[in-house]
Every structure is written in C-alpha cells, then in structure tokens.
Design a protein around this motif. Structure first.
Motif, short mmCIF file in Angstrom:
data_model
loop_
_atom_site.label_atom_id
_atom_site.label_comp_id
_atom_site.label_asym_id
_atom_site.label_seq_id
_atom_site.Cartn_x
_atom_site.Cartn_y
_atom_site.Cartn_z
N LEU A 652 0.49 -1.18 -0.78
CA LEU A 652 -0.01 -0.07 0.45
C LEU A 652 1.06 0.81 0.25
O LEU A 652 1.88 1.20 0.65
CB LEU A 652 -1.00 0.03 0.75
CG LEU A 652 -2.41 -0.86 1.92
CD1 LEU A 652 -2.08 -1.54 2.68
CD2 LEU A 652 -3.20 -1.21 0.47
N THR A 653 0.40 2.13 -0.64
CA THR A 653 0.82 3.46 -0.22
C THR A 653 0.57 4.36 1.04
O THR A 653 0.34 4.11 1.95
CB THR A 653 0.83 4.33 -1.60
OG1 THR A 653 -0.61 5.02 -1.21
CG2 THR A 653 1.20 4.52 -2.75
N MET A 654 0.74 5.42 1.75
CA MET A 654 1.39 5.81 2.70
C MET A 654 -0.39 6.23 2.44
O MET A 654 -1.23 6.02 4.17
CB MET A 654 1.86 6.72 3.22
CG MET A 654 2.96 6.06 3.65
SD MET A 654 3.94 7.47 4.69
CE MET A 654 4.47 8.80 3.49
N ILE A 671 -3.61 -5.39 -4.44
CA ILE A 671 -1.95 -5.31 -3.56
C ILE A 671 -1.67 -6.45 -4.42
O ILE A 671 -0.75 -7.21 -4.55
CB ILE A 671 -2.94 -6.28 -2.16
CG1 ILE A 671 -3.16 -4.71 -1.32
CG2 ILE A 671 -1.95 -6.41 -1.17
CD1 ILE A 671 -3.73 -5.07 -0.40
N ASN A 672 -2.12 -7.74 -5.11
CA ASN A 672 -1.81 -8.69 -5.17
C ASN A 672 -1.23 -8.67 -6.30
O ASN A 672 -0.02 -9.22 -6.81
CB ASN A 672 -3.14 -9.96 -5.41
CG ASN A 672 -3.63 -10.70 -4.45
OD1 ASN A 672 -3.06 -10.68 -3.32
ND2 ASN A 672 -4.58 -11.07 -4.01
N GLN A 673 -1.95 -7.55 -7.21
CA GLN A 673 -0.91 -7.32 -8.72
C GLN A 673 0.32 -6.68 -8.41
O GLN A 673 1.50 -6.99 -8.81
CB GLN A 673 -1.88 -6.66 -9.33
CG GLN A 673 -1.80 -6.17 -10.93
CD GLN A 673 -2.41 -5.02 -11.50
OE1 GLN A 673 -3.10 -4.41 -10.75
NE2 GLN A 673 -1.96 -5.24 -12.52
N ARG A 674 0.55 -5.65 -7.74
CA ARG A 674 1.38 -5.37 -7.09
C ARG A 674 2.95 -6.24 -6.77
O ARG A 674 3.74 -6.06 -7.15
CB ARG A 674 2.00 -4.19 -6.22
CG ARG A 674 0.54 -2.67 -6.80
CD ARG A 674 -0.01 -1.88 -5.61
NE ARG A 674 -0.66 -1.15 -5.42
CZ ARG A 674 -0.71 -0.51 -5.12
NH1 ARG A 674 -1.23 0.38 -4.03
NH2 ARG A 674 -1.85 0.86 -5.53
N GLY A 710 3.73 -16.06 -14.33
CA GLY A 710 2.40 -16.74 -14.37
C GLY A 710 1.40 -15.43 -14.52
O GLY A 710 2.04 -14.34 -15.23
N ASN A 711 0.35 -15.87 -14.58
CA ASN A 711 -0.83 -14.55 -14.81
C ASN A 711 -0.63 -13.07 -14.32
O ASN A 711 -0.59 -13.65 -12.11
CB ASN A 711 -2.11 -14.83 -14.40
CG ASN A 711 -3.53 -13.95 -14.10
OD1 ASN A 711 -3.39 -13.29 -14.96
ND2 ASN A 711 -5.12 -14.52 -14.75
N MET A 712 -0.70 -12.19 -14.26
CA MET A 712 -0.28 -10.65 -13.46
C MET A 712 -1.74 -10.44 -12.52
O MET A 712 -1.84 -10.07 -11.40
CB MET A 712 -0.18 -9.69 -14.76
CG MET A 712 1.10 -10.07 -15.18
SD MET A 712 2.23 -9.97 -13.75
CE MET A 712 1.99 -8.16 -13.55
N THR A 713 -2.62 -10.84 -13.06
CA THR A 713 -4.13 -11.66 -11.73
C THR A 713 -5.20 -11.34 -12.77
O THR A 713 -4.82 -11.29 -14.58
CB THR A 713 -4.29 -9.83 -10.94
OG1 THR A 713 -4.29 -8.66 -12.19
CG2 THR A 713 -3.34 -9.27 -10.00
#
Length: 836
Positions: A652-654, A671-674, A710-713
C-alpha cells in the motif's frame, strides 16, 4: 524506366540511398537495383497532379474518388514507360526471386516514416517484376497514403517514387533493431525477432521475442511469447555491432530491419525512429541512492521516502529563499519529484537535483564536487528556475551562514533527535489503536522533517571540504582518514555486538552461552521478555539502540533485529561458533598533518563526515520507528479483515494505508497484482540510468529469460505500444471485410491482428487491442503514427471480450481494465483527473 547507376542523395529516395551507404560501409546487404520512372519528369503528369489537387482541395472529390482518379492516370502513364531496362534485368536474373520495395523521396524521414503506407512485394518471380513494380507505384496514391501526405502538409505533386528490386533473402530469423525505445527511452535498445522473413513479424503472424539492451551497462534480458525463438549470444553480438555501425552512419536513433540466413546477418533497411525527440526530458540515475535502496522497493517504502525527500528539500529551499513565495512556488513541482521509481527501483530525478543545486553560490564549482562524491558518471545539467541577481546574493549570504553553522546545527539536531527517539519509545506500544498509531506517526514525522534539511547542508559541508582536501593532498591519504572517521558511528553496532559476544564467551557465562546456543527462533520473543540475565538486558539494549541497522535497512519491508529479534539471536549463535578473537574490530589509525591549513581542512572535513555518519544512523532509527508504526497498523488492518496478511501492508502507499481503516476499500486484488509485479521486477537487470524523452514509464514484462511469471491477476495485460489512456465500448472484429468505419467509429477495436489496410478503421477508432503484435508490428507502428492507444499481445482477446463491453486501456503500460458500463462515469472522471 531507368536503372540508376550513380546513387547519390538526390538521385534516389532515402531508403535506397541508406542501403547504398550501409553496403558501402561493409555491412552485408542483399544485392539490389534502383529504378526510376519517366512519368515523374513529365510536365503533363505534373500539370495533372496540380489540377487534381486543386479540385480535391475545393471539395470536388472525396478522398476515395481522388485516389481512383490518380491511380487510373498512373496506370495509363506507367503503360507508356520504356520497359527495356526491366526486360534486360529479367533476362539476366532468370529463376531468381526478389523483393520489390518503395523508396519515395518523402519516405523514412525523422519527422514522418510513411511506415506501412506503400506496398512491398516479397518472393516475386522475375517474370512478375513489372506487376509488382506497378503495385508499388499505385500504392503511392492509395487513400491511406494520400491522407498521410495531407497530414504532413504535402501535395501529390511533391511525392515521387523510386523502386528497389532486391534479391529475396529467405531468412531463418528476422526482426527489427531499435537503437532507442520508440516509446521514449533514449538509452535503451530493443531487438524484436521471429522466425522466417520480416513480413511475418510485422503482420503478427509469428511469435516474437523482444530483447532489451542497455549498451552502456552491457546488460540485457529477453521476453518470450508462445514458442518464440531465442537469439544466441553470437547473434546478439553481431546485431549490436551492426547497430553501432549504422548509428555512426546515420545518427543515434534508428529503426533497422535485418534477417539471418545460414548465420549470416543481412541488413534490409534502416531509417530514423519517427517522432522521437533527441533531447532528454527526464533522467533517472541511481548513483548513490542505490546503496540506500538496493534491488526493488515496495510501494509503502517509496511513498514514504518520496514525501521525506520532498519535505527536506522544500525545507532547504525555504532556508535559502526565506519568504520568496513566488520562487518557492515555481520550485514546488521540483520538490515533489526529487526521486522516482521505475520497475520497483528507486532513482534520483537527476534533472531536479541540478535545478536546486544551481541555487547554491558557486554552483559551477559545487556541482562537480557533488557529482564526484555521489558517483554520478554522466553529468547532464539542465536549466534552473530563473531568479534575480539580488536574490542570488541573498541566497549566497544565507548559505554561507548555514555552512558556518552546520556543525552546531547538526549537534543540536542530534540532541533533539535523542528526545524524539525517547518520546517514541515511551509512547509506542504494540496494542495501540490505528488512530493512536497515526497520531504518533504525524508527531514524529513533523518533528523530524522540520529541521532535517540541515543534514543536506552538512552533506555539502563534508563534500566540499573533502573535495578540497583531495585537490591539495593525495587521494589515498584523504581516503584513509575518511575511512577512519566513518567507523565512529558506522561501526558502533558491530563494536557493541562484539562486546556482547565476548562476554558470552567468558567461562563464567558458560551456562548462558549454552542457553543461547540452544534457543529456538520461536522462543526468542518470550526469552527476551522473561530472562533476567544481565547479558539478556544487554541484548535488549542493543536492539533498542541498533536493532534497525541491517542490510537494506531503509526499506520498510526489510526485517530487522528490532522487528524480528530472532535474527539477532541467530547471528549471535553463528558468531559463537567462531574462535575467540575473530570478531574484534580494530580501530583504524589516522595520519596527522603538520601543516596548519591542512590540519584545519582535515578537521572541517572529518567533522562534516562525523555528523553525516551520525545522521545516517539516526535516519536508520527513523525508518525503524516508521517500520514499527506501519507494521502495527498492518496488524490492526488484518484484525479488521482489510488485509489478508501482514506483509500486504508494504504494498500500500502511505495515503492508502492511512485511509483503508476508515474506508475499508477492497484493495486485495490490487495488492496481489503489485506483489506479482514486484516479483517480476526483481528479475529485471538493475539498470543504473534511464534517459526519457518525456515522463518515465514502467515496463510490464511477461516472460523474462524464458521464465514464466504466471498470470498477473484477473486484470488483463499486454504490451503497451502506443501511449495514452482511453475508455470506450468494444467492437470485436473477426472479419475485417465485413467492417466499415461507421461500425468502428468511436469504438475500441479488438482483433487477432492487423495489416496496413486497417489504417482507416484505426483512424476512426478510439484504440485497439490485438492478440498478436510487438513494438514493430503494423498495429504498433500505425497506432503510434495516429496517436491512438494500442495494446498488443493480449492472449485470447477476441474470446475474452464481446462487442459492446466497456474497457479502459493504457497504451503505455499495456494494462486493460474492465468497466461496468457507460454509467461508470464518476469513477472514470475522478481517475482521469488524477492521471493528468
């Protein structure tokens, strides 16, 4: 028709002349001949062009009608050409096959490539040459080409065509070498290759591999698609040698087509990359900063350091400019962009550093010293914000005052930091609520950043006096003394830990040593809380003072002794297996000068370095405090089921972190993608410098070095090849023959592939998504020329989307986002405003 024997810049088109120069320079080019047409020298033809152009300009013809009139005229005049030279050529080349290419006088220019506008014929039998030449000639007046002329303020009478008849090379591997990334990255080379001849690659009929090269650093990687081929090291070496040779001939930013036949490299054509600004706009450089933030960095860390750099440099500017609000406002964009992130790695936006450094007195002398101390290898100074001479004088006075006062201000900063550190330790507790943690964060941040800009003044203090010492004394001697002073603070944690280990090694502490050696990681936390031994208290004190000092300590995601004390116990256990005495740190000896001036210089330099080292240790403690606050916030969010696991907090960003507790926005997919992107980014080489012609952009590789990521999302991803963000309704095109521009108007086209004939559909479309493609495909080339966003290499796009679906595509990153529908306006408008 005539066969041109003396090739000069004015006797043939750019493409043919470039081939001539390439061949002359020793590179292998398929044998070719260039032919001209008599019709272009005819006054009757030129008068006809002029008259028809006027009628079109007056609205008497549609574009299609204008094209038809011109082509009919050309067919008539072409039939009157003297074909004796072709007859002779055919009789000499019986049984061979050729490629027939255009070489127009307006083609392959830096401002307009005319890529894909004119017809090329491959595998042409010698008996069919006349028909192929006529097809190339007629393509000069097809509607898409005419439209291109008018977009570039050309009339039909200005355009003349020469034709290249070239030996057809049946290559096993073909492609294009870009000596700059066409999206706007000047110091990056790209090679796109596929099996067979080049037409299969450009028309997206074969799988391609893209090789990314940073020549200055001799770093490269490749991305594969499907079963795309991999070039060998020898082939890559031949290609880079060829590219270097061609850049020497024509300039730094070239688009070069090539093929390999039986391991022999042939150059097919070379032209400038169109619409490429030769001047850098943004330069990212990781000199020095890579030491603080090595490898990759998570969004939370970057958002924190971005705010810290912004605040500290704003504080420095206020120190120098005081109440000059106008100049401060002019610098505000600079403060916001002192650093940048590219593929999860942190860089200085070096242009902005130079802007601020030019505020300093004697900046022409200061900047080279700063560059040397930070290890900036390629100076590239940009213009600063203009300020008056009077303001410069005031800045000079204030800077000199700050310079003199730097040691005393640093001493005061250390005292105040000790108070802040003590305040944190008294007020932080692991069970604090989210709001309590946020309030503590704000208090600590504001107190630290309010005066931390003096560390920049002290850095300059240390740099300048050390630089002067190096001017007047031997480098080796200065380095020895600097190394000695650096260990005052840098080595304190090691020295203190060695004292603990030495005590554990003593005979009287044999039982304690046995206890430590048998201690399991899972029992460390309880042991440190419950064990009353004095050495345990020493370990606790060490963690309090030095527990944040660890490799990659300025990355919030990095585990430290404070956040994971079992790591310290593991280190102690490892150290205890070493023979006694091997962990002693010897204090280095330093030299002392007899010359008064040199002693004074040395004292100033070492004083600056001393405070620089102490501020670095305190900076580490700052990050330790922030890490504890953020991790504990993460624990609260996990308890609230806003996060799935604690490590998610680092993605997460601040601003996202601070608002998530209240909004409970669904962020897990992002988040999962990041996380996945972060894993992919770690596989990329750590390039030290990027030179962009516009704003920095991210890479979104899919298959690096044949390793699938793999799959990026669930969010669709392709290769962005034409910049821009667009939202709209889809039309799936299975058969282009059944489509017209009314159907595609204002739509985002989804298809398997495109060819040059798609240009009219694309001019009416908002964007395009294709299953096949690369940076050199027609989809990419034409989309860039037209300025519409395009994403290629999107697997099964025609099956995943249906006509009338709504999507958003980003032609820079290659990202595709499904939308709920036309009514999804408020979210889109808000997103649009944030991205401008």
């Amino acid at each position: 028709m005539k066969k041109i024997s003396q090739i000069t810049p004015h006797s043939v088109g750019t493409k043919a002349y470039n081939l001539h120069l390439i061949q002359k320079d020793g590179l292998r080019v398929p044998t070719f001949s260039v032919f001209s047409f008599d019709l272009f020298q005819s006054e009757e033809v030129q008068d006809f062009f002029t008259k028809q152009q006027e009628q079109y300009d007056n609205g008497e013809y549609s574009l299609d009608e204008f094209s038809q009139v011109l082509q009919e005229m050309v067919i008539d005049f072409f039939s009157r050409e003297d074909f004796q030279v072709i007859d002779t050529f055919q009789s000499e080349q019986i049984g061979k096959e050729f490629s027939v290419r255009s070489s127009a006088n307006v083609e392959d220019a830096a401002a307009a490539s005319f890529a894909g506008q004119f017809t090329t014929k491959l595998f042409v039998p010698v008996s069919d040459l006349v028909a192929a030449i006529q097809a190339s000639l007629l393509s000069l007046y097809q509607p898409s080409a005419l439209s291109y002329y008018f977009d570039h303020q050309l009339t039909v009478g200005e355009v003349q065509l020469y034709v290249i008849v070239q030996e057809m090379i049946q290559g096993e591997l073909s492609g294009v070498y870009f000596t700059a990334n066409p999206q706007g990255l000047l110091n990056e080379h790209l090679i796109v290759v596929g099996e067979g001849v080049g037409s299969g690659i450009v028309e997206d009929r074969v799988a391609t591999t893209m090789v990314t090269i940073h020549p200055e650093e001799q770093l490269s990687y490749f991305e594969t698609t499907d079963q795309s081929p991999i070039i060998t090291n020898e082939q890559q070496h031949l290609l880079t040698q060829m590219a270097t040779q061609i850049m020497t001939l024509f300039g730094p930013y070239m688009d070069i087509e090539f093929t390999f036949r039986e391991n022999e490299l042939y150059v097919l054509q070379a032209r400038p990359i169109t619409k490429m600004s030769p001047e850098p706009s943004v330069i990212l450089d990781n000199s020095n900063i890579v030491e603080s933030y090595p490898v990759t960095t998570t969004p939370l860390t970057f958002s924190f350091i971005q705010e810290a750099y912004s605040s500290i440099f704003r504080g420095l500017a206020k120190r120098l400019l005081k109440n000059d609000e106008k100049t401060l406002a002019a610098f505000e964009p600079t403060f916001q962009q002192m650093i940048a992130q590219s593929n999860s790695r942190v860089y200085y936006q070096i242009n902005n550093w130079y802007k601020l450094l030019q505020l300093l007195p004697f900046s022409k002398k200061v900047i080279p010293i700063w560059q040397e101390m930070l290890g900036v290898q390629t100076p590239q100074i940009t213009d600063s914000v203009q300020i008056s001479k009077f303001t410069h004088l005031k800045i000079m006075g204030r800077m000199m005052k700050s310079f003199v006062q730097a040691p005393s201000e640093m001493q005061q900063l250390e005292r105040e930091f000790d108070q802040i550190f003590a305040y944190f330790n008294q007020n932080y507790h692991a069970n604090a609520s989210f709001d309590e943690l946020y309030e503590l964060f704000e208090q600590i941040k504001d107190q630290i950043l309010a005066k931390w800009d003096v560390t920049l003044v002290n850095d300059l203090y240390a740099f300048i006096y050390t630089g002067i010492l190096k001017k007047v004394h031997s480098t080796e001697a200065v380095q020895a003394e600097i190394a000695g002073i650096e260990q005052i603070e840098s080595m304190k944690p090691v020295i203190e830990l060695n004292k603990i280990i030495a005590s554990i090694q003593k005979i009287e502490n044999q039982d304690y040593r046995s206890l430590i050696q048998q201690l399991k990681s899972t029992d460390v936390q309880e042991f440190l809380v419950t064990n009353e031994h004095s050495l345990t208290k020493s370990i606790q004190q060490f963690i309090l003072l030095f527990g944040d000092r660890a490799p990659e300590e300025l990355k919030l995601e990095t585990p430290t002794f404070r956040s994971q004390p079992q790591r310290l116990i593991q280190l102690i256990q490892q150290q205890l297996t070493l023979p006694i005495g091997t962990t002693v740190v010897e204090k280095p000896t330093t030299t002392h000068r007899t010359n008064f001036v040199l002693r004074w210089m040395r004292k100033r330099a070492l004083l600056g370095i001393k405070y620089r080292e102490s501020s670095r240790l305190n900076r580490t403690r700052i990050y330790g405090m922030m890490r504890l606050i953020f991790v504990t916030m993460g624990e609260r969010l996990v308890e609230q089921k806003c996060l799935q696991q604690l490590d998610d907090v680092f993605y997460l960003t601040m601003s996202e972190l601070f608002t998530l507790s209240k909004t409970q926005q669904a962020m897990q997919a992002e988040i999962n993608q990041r996380k996945q992107k972060h894993l992919v980014d770690r596989q990329l080489p750590a390039f030290s410098r990027f030179v962009f012609t516009n704003q920095p952009f991210e890479k979104y590789p899919q298959n690096i070095n044949q390793e699938s990521v793999g799959n990026m999302t669930a969010q669709l991803q392709g290769i962005g090849c034409s910049q821009g963000i667009v939202r709209g309704q889809i039309i799936v095109v299975e058969d282009v023959q059944q489509m017209d521009v009314q159907q595609t108007y204002g739509k985002i086209i989804v298809t398997k592939m495109t060819d040059p004939g798609w240009v009219y559909l694309l001019t009416q479309a908002k964007g395009i998504i294709a299953e096949k493609g690369s940076l050199l495909s027609h989809t990419a080339i034409i989309s860039r020329e037209l300025g519409i966003p395009a994403v290629v290499n999107v697997q099964q796009a025609t099956r995943q989307f249906k006509t009338n679906d709504w999507v958003e595509i980003d032609g820079q990153t290659g990202r595709i986002r499904r939308l709920k529908g036309e009514n999804d306006k408020s979210e889109l408008d808000d997103y649009s405003s944030k991205t401008k």
